[in-house]
Scaffold this motif. Sequence first.
Motif, mmCIF file in Angstrom:
data_model
loop_
_atom_site.group_PDB
_atom_site.id
_atom_site.type_symbol
_atom_site.label_atom_id
_atom_site.label_comp_id
_atom_site.label_asym_id
_atom_site.label_seq_id
_atom_site.Cartn_x
_atom_site.Cartn_y
_atom_site.Cartn_z
ATOM 1 N N SER A 76 -81.488 -5.695 20.923
ATOM 2 C CA SER A 76 -80.327 -5.660 20.037
ATOM 3 C C SER A 76 -79.638 -7.018 19.987
ATOM 4 O O SER A 76 -79.253 -7.497 18.912
ATOM 5 N N GLN A 77 -79.497 -7.645 21.133
ATOM 6 C CA GLN A 77 -78.886 -8.971 21.177
ATOM 7 C C GLN A 77 -79.747 -9.991 20.441
ATOM 8 O O GLN A 77 -79.240 -10.846 19.708
ATOM 9 N N LYS A 78 -81.071 -9.885 20.594
ATOM 10 C CA LYS A 78 -81.976 -10.807 19.912
ATOM 11 C C LYS A 78 -81.895 -10.628 18.389
ATOM 12 O O LYS A 78 -81.853 -11.619 17.639
ATOM 13 N N LEU A 79 -81.847 -9.377 17.919
ATOM 14 C CA LEU A 79 -81.729 -9.127 16.483
ATOM 15 C C LEU A 79 -80.415 -9.660 15.939
ATOM 16 O O LEU A 79 -80.379 -10.222 14.832
ATOM 17 N N ARG A 80 -79.329 -9.498 16.694
ATOM 18 C CA ARG A 80 -78.038 -9.994 16.252
ATOM 19 C C ARG A 80 -78.039 -11.519 16.155
ATOM 20 O O ARG A 80 -77.518 -12.101 15.196
ATOM 21 N N GLU A 81 -78.624 -12.156 17.143
ATOM 22 C CA GLU A 81 -78.697 -13.613 17.123
ATOM 23 C C GLU A 81 -79.563 -14.110 15.967
ATOM 24 O O GLU A 81 -79.204 -15.083 15.287
ATOM 25 N N ASP A 82 -80.688 -13.436 15.728
ATOM 26 C CA ASP A 82 -81.554 -13.834 14.610
ATOM 27 C C ASP A 82 -80.834 -13.660 13.279
ATOM 28 O O ASP A 82 -80.955 -14.513 12.378
ATOM 29 N N PHE A 83 -80.088 -12.565 13.140
ATOM 30 C CA PHE A 83 -79.348 -12.332 11.897
ATOM 31 C C PHE A 83 -78.294 -13.414 11.684
ATOM 32 O O PHE A 83 -78.129 -13.934 10.564
ATOM 33 N N GLN A 84 -77.573 -13.752 12.737
ATOM 34 C CA GLN A 84 -76.554 -14.789 12.614
ATOM 35 C C GLN A 84 -77.173 -16.134 12.248
ATOM 36 O O GLN A 84 -76.644 -16.855 11.383
ATOM 37 N N HIS A 85 -78.296 -16.472 12.886
ATOM 38 C CA HIS A 85 -78.938 -17.752 12.582
ATOM 39 C C HIS A 85 -79.450 -17.787 11.155
ATOM 40 O O HIS A 85 -79.250 -18.782 10.432
ATOM 41 N N ASN A 86 -80.098 -16.710 10.728
ATOM 42 C CA ASN A 86 -80.629 -16.676 9.364
ATOM 43 C C ASN A 86 -79.510 -16.744 8.330
ATOM 44 O O ASN A 86 -79.629 -17.433 7.307
ATOM 45 N N THR A 87 -78.415 -16.041 8.600
ATOM 46 C CA THR A 87 -77.277 -16.075 7.676
ATOM 47 C C THR A 87 -76.667 -17.466 7.614
ATOM 48 O O THR A 87 -76.301 -17.956 6.537
ATOM 49 N N PHE A 88 -76.566 -18.116 8.762
ATOM 50 C CA PHE A 88 -76.004 -19.470 8.780
ATOM 51 C C PHE A 88 -76.874 -20.436 7.983
ATOM 52 O O PHE A 88 -76.362 -21.268 7.225
ATOM 53 N N TYR A 89 -78.184 -20.344 8.140
ATOM 54 C CA TYR A 89 -79.070 -21.233 7.399
ATOM 55 C C TYR A 89 -78.947 -21.003 5.903
ATOM 56 O O TYR A 89 -79.025 -21.949 5.106
ATOM 57 N N GLN A 90 -78.738 -19.737 5.486
ATOM 58 C CA GLN A 90 -78.566 -19.448 4.073
ATOM 59 C C GLN A 90 -77.265 -20.033 3.532
ATOM 60 O O GLN A 90 -77.190 -20.450 2.370
ATOM 61 N N LEU A 91 -76.230 -20.060 4.375
ATOM 62 C CA LEU A 91 -74.909 -20.532 3.950
ATOM 63 C C LEU A 91 -74.570 -21.909 4.512
ATOM 64 O O LEU A 91 -73.407 -22.326 4.451
ATOM 65 N N GLU A 92 -75.542 -22.601 5.030
ATOM 66 C CA GLU A 92 -75.267 -23.875 5.713
ATOM 67 C C GLU A 92 -74.547 -24.864 4.803
ATOM 68 O O GLU A 92 -73.564 -25.497 5.208
ATOM 69 N N THR A 93 -75.010 -25.006 3.567
ATOM 70 C CA THR A 93 -74.384 -25.961 2.653
ATOM 71 C C THR A 93 -72.930 -25.619 2.399
ATOM 72 O O THR A 93 -72.041 -26.494 2.425
ATOM 73 N N LEU A 94 -72.647 -24.338 2.169
ATOM 74 C CA LEU A 94 -71.272 -23.917 1.911
ATOM 75 C C LEU A 94 -70.393 -24.090 3.141
ATOM 76 O O LEU A 94 -69.264 -24.580 3.056
ATOM 77 N N LEU A 95 -70.897 -23.706 4.302
ATOM 78 C CA LEU A 95 -70.095 -23.774 5.525
ATOM 79 C C LEU A 95 -69.788 -25.207 5.934
ATOM 80 O O LEU A 95 -68.692 -25.499 6.443
ATOM 81 N N THR A 96 -70.728 -26.100 5.737
ATOM 82 C CA THR A 96 -70.503 -27.491 6.133
ATOM 83 C C THR A 96 -69.593 -28.227 5.149
ATOM 84 O O THR A 96 -68.890 -29.173 5.534
ATOM 85 N N ASN A 97 -69.583 -27.800 3.880
ATOM 86 C CA ASN A 97 -68.748 -28.464 2.878
ATOM 87 C C ASN A 97 -67.377 -27.834 2.708
ATOM 88 O O ASN A 97 -66.463 -28.472 2.186
ATOM 89 N N TYR A 98 -67.233 -26.596 3.148
ATOM 90 C CA TYR A 98 -65.992 -25.877 2.925
ATOM 91 C C TYR A 98 -64.767 -26.576 3.517
ATOM 92 O O TYR A 98 -63.744 -26.724 2.823
ATOM 93 N N PRO A 99 -64.785 -27.039 4.764
ATOM 94 C CA PRO A 99 -63.590 -27.720 5.299
ATOM 95 C C PRO A 99 -63.216 -28.956 4.492
ATOM 96 O O PRO A 99 -62.023 -29.213 4.259
ATOM 97 N N THR A 100 -64.214 -29.707 4.046
ATOM 98 C CA THR A 100 -63.917 -30.905 3.257
ATOM 99 C C THR A 100 -63.335 -30.531 1.902
ATOM 100 O O THR A 100 -62.400 -31.188 1.402
#
Length: 206
Positions: A76-100
């Motif tokens: 369960s912990q591994k699935l949660r971590e994989d989901f978080q990583h995959n979601t971050f990679y999908q939103l990486e551009t938005l998340l890194t540019n949002y503060p700026t």
Amino acid sequence: MSQDPNLFWFGCILWLVSVLVIFHLVYSHPPAKDAVSQKQVHPIKYAYVINTDEEKEIAQLRQECARLRQKLQQQSQKLREDFQHNTFYQLETLLTNYPTVCKVVQEHPDLPAKNILPLFKPLDKILDHWGYEAIGSPLAQVPYNPQLHQPDDRDITVGELVYIWFVGYQDPKLKYIISPAIVSRNLPEIPNSNKSYAVTLVNSLD
């Protein structure tokens, strides 16, 4: 009357033989009660062996359950971590540019929205990746469906024409409504001011 000595000794010998015979019978053949007691020992001993085996089996089952529980927690912990990583990679551009973007908008409030919209493209990609579909389109007029729409007025009836202010999302594979579309009888009013269209919509819902 005189007693015959031979008869006297014969009586003594007979008495002694009788005592020996009785003694032999008593100690060579124990009473039935002792036999019953001896027979009762074996079932008790056998039952004790059975209980010991059951305790060992129960202990093994408990160990197996603990091992499976720990394995499920790790998965369960591994699935949660994989989901978080995959979601971050999908939103990486938005998340890194949002503060700026927030900082730039604060310093330049008149910045055109069209210059910021490309940063939200990753949201479309992740929705496609998840297989989610939008419920309606902004400002479209549709019949009210309580299963798909969230009205701004409780007296809106089923089938009544309403306008979609904010789209909703659904999972067509699971046939599950994730977020209903927000609808109203009227289109949102956009006053002649410097406020953006999105801000006007949000203020209208308060």
